[in-house]
Design a protein around this motif. Structure first.
Motif, PDB file in Angstrom:
ATOM      1  N   GLY A  45       0.830  -1.196   0.000  1.00 44.69           N
ATOM      2  CA  GLY A  45       0.000   0.000   0.000  1.00 44.69           C
ATOM      3  C   GLY A  45       0.863   1.244   0.000  1.00 44.69           C
ATOM      4  O   GLY A  45       0.591   2.212   0.710  1.00 44.69           O
ATOM      5  N   GLY A  47       1.345   3.799  -1.795  1.00 42.26           N
ATOM      6  CA  GLY A  47       0.839   5.137  -2.101  1.00 42.26           C
ATOM      7  C   GLY A  47       1.858   5.952  -2.872  1.00 42.26           C
ATOM      8  O   GLY A  47       2.348   5.535  -3.919  1.00 42.26           O
ATOM      9  N   ASP A  66       1.212  -1.047  -4.895  1.00 43.50           N
ATOM     10  CA  ASP A  66      -0.052  -0.351  -4.669  1.00 43.50           C
ATOM     11  C   ASP A  66      -0.987  -0.669  -5.834  1.00 43.50           C
ATOM     12  O   ASP A  66      -0.529  -0.993  -6.942  1.00 43.50           O
ATOM     13  N   CYS A 111      -2.316   1.456   5.745  1.00 40.20           N
ATOM     14  CA  CYS A 111      -3.092   0.734   4.734  1.00 40.20           C
ATOM     15  C   CYS A 111      -3.714  -0.560   5.216  1.00 40.20           C
ATOM     16  O   CYS A 111      -4.553  -1.132   4.508  1.00 40.20           O
TER      17      CYS A 111
END
Length: 258
Positions: A45, A47, A66, A111
């Motif tokens: 996750g 990002g 991601d 996340c």
């Protein structure tokens, strides 16, 4: 009907205004031998790469994963500006595109609540080397009585009644069960609080980049919310920048050696 969350819609604000984890987190992970130069680290996750980039700057060999290509595009730009490199992948944490026992560390920053926890914990156990570490960490604003966070959360709920992530304490004890059920051992947690300075403009950008606003509302709805938040901050919180209280929480878990 629950709105679909799409952080790709807010990639620009996400990259510009969402504070990454403070450097103190990396310092507190050092006694656990996490983030060392030469370690293979997978950041789930990822990002815009805020945690992955910090590990890479310490000399780790970092991969980031991601589902939002727009966020990864921003991450690559920020990496170039920082003079470092992360190997990014677009994909799901529930089915990791990495070989068994290939990573020293797996991190999941900001996340874990989006994942199917059992599936991701299983995949993390598979991909980690024996003795490897899973680090789940979160960085939350704190809604205290009368502060700007409490005000902001009330406005988010006004504009998006489906939003369900307000009123948090920044502590996540249930996540220990998620990893223990998949065989992780030697679980430890720590937390610490800090104030992060935000200008009014950056705070508005930070909130636009949240799940409850740009990631789930239309552009018209986002503009209406942003105008109301701007007015509320100007009338009730004259200090600019403002100290915004946050809590960092981390869970460290180990894969068994055999």
């Amino acid at each position: 009907m629950t709105k679909r969350i799409d952080f790709g819609k807010t990639a620009s604000d996400y990259a510009q205004h969402r504070e990454g984890f403070p450097p103190a987190l990396l310092s507190r992970l050092k006694p656990y031998a996490i983030g060392q130069s030469g370690q293979s680290i997978l950041d789930l996750g990822t990002g815009t790469g805020t945690l992955a980039r910090q590990f890479a700057l310490q000399g780790a060999l970092v991969s980031g994963l991601d589902i939002a290509a727009e966020l990864i595009d921003q991450a690559k730009l920020l990496d170039r500006q920082a003079g470092t490199q992360v190997n990014y992948h677009i994909g799901s944490a529930e089915k990791l595109p990495f070989a068994d026992q290939s990573m020293d560390v797996i991190s999941a920053g900001q996340c874990w609540h989006w994942f199917e926890a059992g599936k991701v914990a299983y995949e993390c156990y598979r991909v980690l080397k024996p003795g490897g570490a899973l680090v789940i960490c979160h960085f939350d604003w704190l809604p205290l009585v009368g502060n700007m966070v409490e005000l902001t959360e009330s406005l988010i709920l006004k504009h998006n009644p489906n939003w369900s992530m307000g009123g948090g304490s920044g502590l996540y004890p249930s996540w220990l069960s998620d990893v223990a059920l998949e065989g992780f051992q030697n679980l430890e947690t720590f937390s610490f609080d800090c104030n992060i300075p935000y200008s009014h403009d950056r705070w508005r950008g930070r909130i636009r980049a949240s799940a409850g606003i740009s990631a789930s509302l239309s552009s018209v709805q986002v503009d209406a919310f942003d105008e109301e938040l701007q007015a509320a901050l100007a009338s009730r919180f004259a200090n600019d920048p403002m100290p915004v209280p946050h809590r960092v929480w981390a869970l460290i878990a180990r894969k068994a050696w055999s």
